[in-house]
Design a protein around this motif. Structure first.
Motif, PDB file in Angstrom:
ATOM      1  N   TYR A 103       0.783  -1.231   0.000  1.00  0.00           N
ATOM      2  CA  TYR A 103       0.000   0.000   0.000  1.00  0.00           C
ATOM      3  C   TYR A 103       0.821   1.291   0.000  1.00  0.00           C
ATOM      4  CZ  TYR A 103      -4.387  -2.453   0.952  1.00  0.00           C
ATOM      5  OH  TYR A 103      -5.497  -3.247   0.874  1.00  0.00           O
ATOM      6  N   ALA A 104       1.993   1.301   0.609  1.00  0.00           N
ATOM      7  CA  ALA A 104       2.765   2.538   0.750  1.00  0.00           C
ATOM      8  C   ALA A 104       3.059   3.235  -0.576  1.00  0.00           C
ATOM      9  CB  ALA A 104       4.047   2.286   1.539  1.00  0.00           C
ATOM     10  N   PRO A 105       3.406   2.519  -1.659  1.00  0.00           N
ATOM     11  CA  PRO A 105       3.662   3.236  -2.915  1.00  0.00           C
ATOM     12  C   PRO A 105       2.465   4.054  -3.395  1.00  0.00           C
ATOM     13  CG  PRO A 105       4.575   1.029  -3.040  1.00  0.00           C
ATOM     14  CD  PRO A 105       3.743   1.088  -1.771  1.00  0.00           C
ATOM     15  N   GLY A 106       1.254   3.561  -3.189  1.00  0.00           N
ATOM     16  CA  GLY A 106       0.063   4.310  -3.581  1.00  0.00           C
ATOM     17  C   GLY A 106      -0.200   5.524  -2.717  1.00  0.00           C
ATOM     18  N   LEU A 107       0.421   5.563  -1.540  1.00  0.00           N
ATOM     19  CA  LEU A 107       0.259   6.696  -0.628  1.00  0.00           C
ATOM     20  C   LEU A 107       1.391   7.711  -0.760  1.00  0.00           C
ATOM     21  CD1 LEU A 107      -0.631   4.617   2.555  1.00  0.00           C
ATOM     22  CD2 LEU A 107      -2.201   6.006   1.193  1.00  0.00           C
ATOM     23  N   ALA A 108       2.436   7.371  -1.503  1.00  0.00           N
ATOM     24  CA  ALA A 108       3.667   8.166  -1.539  1.00  0.00           C
ATOM     25  C   ALA A 108       3.428   9.630  -1.924  1.00  0.00           C
ATOM     26  CB  ALA A 108       4.684   7.533  -2.477  1.00  0.00           C
ATOM     27  N   ALA A 109       2.717   9.876  -3.002  1.00  0.00           N
ATOM     28  CA  ALA A 109       2.512  11.253  -3.461  1.00  0.00           C
ATOM     29  C   ALA A 109       1.757  12.075  -2.418  1.00  0.00           C
ATOM     30  CB  ALA A 109       1.770  11.275  -4.793  1.00  0.00           C
ATOM     31  N   SER A 110       0.738  11.501  -1.810  1.00  0.00           N
ATOM     32  CA  SER A 110      -0.020  12.240  -0.806  1.00  0.00           C
ATOM     33  C   SER A 110       0.779  12.424   0.480  1.00  0.00           C
ATOM     34  CB  SER A 110      -1.350  11.545  -0.509  1.00  0.00           C
ATOM     35  OG  SER A 110      -2.216  11.733  -1.608  1.00  0.00           O
ATOM     36  N   ALA A 111       1.618  11.470   0.808  1.00  0.00           N
ATOM     37  CA  ALA A 111       2.477  11.636   1.988  1.00  0.00           C
ATOM     38  C   ALA A 111       3.467  12.779   1.749  1.00  0.00           C
ATOM     39  CB  ALA A 111       3.211  10.337   2.305  1.00  0.00           C
ATOM     40  N   ARG A 112       4.022  12.864   0.542  1.00  0.00           N
ATOM     41  CA  ARG A 112       4.939  13.986   0.221  1.00  0.00           C
ATOM     42  C   ARG A 112       4.182  15.308   0.223  1.00  0.00           C
ATOM     43  NH1 ARG A 112       6.741  10.186  -3.501  1.00  0.00           N
ATOM     44  NH2 ARG A 112       5.592  11.231  -5.161  1.00  0.00           N
ATOM     45  N   TRP A 113       2.943  15.320  -0.231  1.00  0.00           N
ATOM     46  CA  TRP A 113       2.113  16.525  -0.253  1.00  0.00           C
ATOM     47  C   TRP A 113       1.833  17.014   1.162  1.00  0.00           C
ATOM     48  CZ3 TRP A 113      -2.732  16.476   2.069  1.00  0.00           C
ATOM     49  CH2 TRP A 113      -3.523  17.606   1.885  1.00  0.00           C
ATOM     50  N   SER A 114       1.663  16.081   2.081  1.00  0.00           N
ATOM     51  CA  SER A 114       1.240  16.429   3.441  1.00  0.00           C
ATOM     52  C   SER A 114       2.379  17.027   4.260  1.00  0.00           C
ATOM     53  CB  SER A 114       0.715  15.186   4.165  1.00  0.00           C
ATOM     54  OG  SER A 114       1.786  14.333   4.504  1.00  0.00           O
ATOM     55  N   GLU A 115       1.971  17.652   5.351  1.00  0.00           N
ATOM     56  CA  GLU A 115       2.938  18.100   6.356  1.00  0.00           C
ATOM     57  C   GLU A 115       2.910  17.164   7.557  1.00  0.00           C
ATOM     58  OE1 GLU A 115       3.019  22.601   6.774  1.00  0.00           O
ATOM     59  OE2 GLU A 115       1.224  22.264   5.540  1.00  0.00           O
ATOM     60  N   VAL A 116       1.803  16.456   7.709  1.00  0.00           N
ATOM     61  CA  VAL A 116       1.666  15.456   8.767  1.00  0.00           C
ATOM     62  C   VAL A 116       0.762  14.341   8.250  1.00  0.00           C
ATOM     63  CG1 VAL A 116      -0.311  16.564   9.901  1.00  0.00           C
ATOM     64  CG2 VAL A 116       1.201  15.100  11.228  1.00  0.00           C
ATOM     65  N   VAL A 117       1.091  13.120   8.652  1.00  0.00           N
ATOM     66  CA  VAL A 117       0.300  11.951   8.282  1.00  0.00           C
ATOM     67  C   VAL A 117      -0.389  11.460   9.552  1.00  0.00           C
ATOM     68  CG1 VAL A 117       0.379   9.606   7.363  1.00  0.00           C
ATOM     69  CG2 VAL A 117       1.898  11.362   6.419  1.00  0.00           C
ATOM     70  N   HIS A 118      -1.690  11.242   9.455  1.00  0.00           N
ATOM     71  CA  HIS A 118      -2.500  10.861  10.613  1.00  0.00           C
ATOM     72  C   HIS A 118      -3.112   9.496  10.353  1.00  0.00           C
ATOM     73  CE1 HIS A 118      -5.497  11.663  13.879  1.00  0.00           C
ATOM     74  NE2 HIS A 118      -6.213  10.839  13.136  1.00  0.00           N
ATOM     75  N   TRP A 119      -2.811   8.515  11.197  1.00  0.00           N
ATOM     76  CA  TRP A 119      -3.453   7.197  11.101  1.00  0.00           C
ATOM     77  C   TRP A 119      -4.452   7.069  12.233  1.00  0.00           C
ATOM     78  CZ3 TRP A 119      -5.221   3.585   8.368  1.00  0.00           C
ATOM     79  CH2 TRP A 119      -5.608   2.370   8.926  1.00  0.00           C
ATOM     80  N   ASP A 120      -5.678   6.790  11.886  1.00  0.00           N
ATOM     81  CA  ASP A 120      -6.752   6.653  12.840  1.00  0.00           C
ATOM     82  C   ASP A 120      -7.132   5.186  12.907  1.00  0.00           C
ATOM     83  OD1 ASP A 120      -8.666   8.491  14.391  1.00  0.00           O
ATOM     84  OD2 ASP A 120     -10.017   7.076  13.406  1.00  0.00           O
ATOM     85  N   GLY A 121      -6.462   4.442  13.775  1.00  0.00           N
ATOM     86  CA  GLY A 121      -6.735   3.020  13.864  1.00  0.00           C
ATOM     87  C   GLY A 121      -5.652   2.288  14.624  1.00  0.00           C
ATOM     88  N   ILE A 122      -5.687   0.971  14.505  1.00  0.00           N
ATOM     89  CA  ILE A 122      -4.748   0.123  15.234  1.00  0.00           C
ATOM     90  C   ILE A 122      -3.778  -0.546  14.261  1.00  0.00           C
ATOM     91  CG2 ILE A 122      -6.355  -0.231  17.145  1.00  0.00           C
ATOM     92  CD1 ILE A 122      -7.071  -2.957  15.942  1.00  0.00           C
ATOM     93  N   GLY A 123      -2.750  -1.186  14.792  1.00  0.00           N
ATOM     94  CA  GLY A 123      -1.761  -1.847  13.959  1.00  0.00           C
ATOM     95  C   GLY A 123      -2.280  -3.096  13.285  1.00  0.00           C
ATOM     96  N   PHE A 124      -3.181  -3.816  13.941  1.00  0.00           N
ATOM     97  CA  PHE A 124      -3.732  -5.049  13.402  1.00  0.00           C
ATOM     98  C   PHE A 124      -4.515  -4.806  12.119  1.00  0.00           C
ATOM     99  CE2 PHE A 124      -7.012  -8.440  13.359  1.00  0.00           C
ATOM    100  CZ  PHE A 124      -6.171  -9.523  13.200  1.00  0.00           C
ATOM    101  N   GLU A 125      -4.979  -3.573  11.910  1.00  0.00           N
ATOM    102  CA  GLU A 125      -5.692  -3.260  10.669  1.00  0.00           C
ATOM    103  C   GLU A 125      -4.750  -3.227   9.470  1.00  0.00           C
ATOM    104  OE1 GLU A 125      -9.372  -0.488  11.874  1.00  0.00           O
ATOM    105  OE2 GLU A 125      -7.434   0.213  12.601  1.00  0.00           O
TER     106      GLU A 125
END
Length: 188
Positions: A103-125
């Protein structure tokens, strides 16, 4: 500020966690921040049917107030591995690494766009691990709001491992903070 928000289910009104996230996103937008949301599911019924089976690619809930984000989902072979690995305690770390790689490659552009990345959930997800990988590659901090329930979910080994790697973890209650601190997670 530009914020990339990730969660497994984004559907305002579906439950406490989903309502919390909807209010957080709306509050950020009202204050002039830019927000992108990434969610694997927008339909609670679909989420309930799939529970860790990874049958569908992640998608964006177009009914929300945020901007769409597309991301590549796992291949059929990877989907077949993730569910069985994730439900076995010995396979969870491998499942987390595999989910991050997928999944990380599909998130790469938006992660670079962001100033902070927020995960709302647990690790098991598992998707939280992809957000961690994407945030690190982009040089952005990861903030986690776990919504854990001690002894039931969110406080297992794979969960605590994710929280320990985050830039910040937000505990919503004193009991939640106690569980996190006991697990070696500095929580505020």
């Amino acid at each position: 500020m530009r914020v990339l928000v990730g969660t497994t289910l984004f559907h305002p009104g579906a439950g406490g966690k989903e309502n919390y996230l909807d209010q957080l996103v709306r509050g950020l937008l009202e204050r002039g921040h830019e927000v992108r949301i990434f969610a694997r599911f927008a339909d609670p019924a679909e989420y309930a049917r799939s529970r860790l089976k990874f049958e569908r690619e992640p998608r964006f809930d177009s009914r929300s107030v945020a901007r769409p984000l597309s991301a590549a989902g796992p291949t059929r072979g990877i989907r077949a591995l993730l569910g069985p690995l994730a439900v076995r305690p010995r396979g969870r770390r491998l499942a987390a690494r595999l989910a991050a790689a997928v999944y990380a490659p599909g998130l790469a552009a938006s992660a670079r766009w962001s100033e902070v990345v927020h995960w709302d959930g647990i690790g098991f997800e598992l998707l939280g691990w992809a957000f961690l990988a994407a945030a690190r590659r982009a040089g952005r901090p990861l903030v986690v709001v776990p919504h854990l329930h001690a002894g039931r979910w969110g406080d297992g080994e794979v969960d605590l491992a994710l929280y320990r790697r985050a830039g910040a973890v937000v505990a919503k209650t004193g009991a939640e903070r106690e569980v996190l601190v006991k697990g070696g997670v500095p929580a505020g």
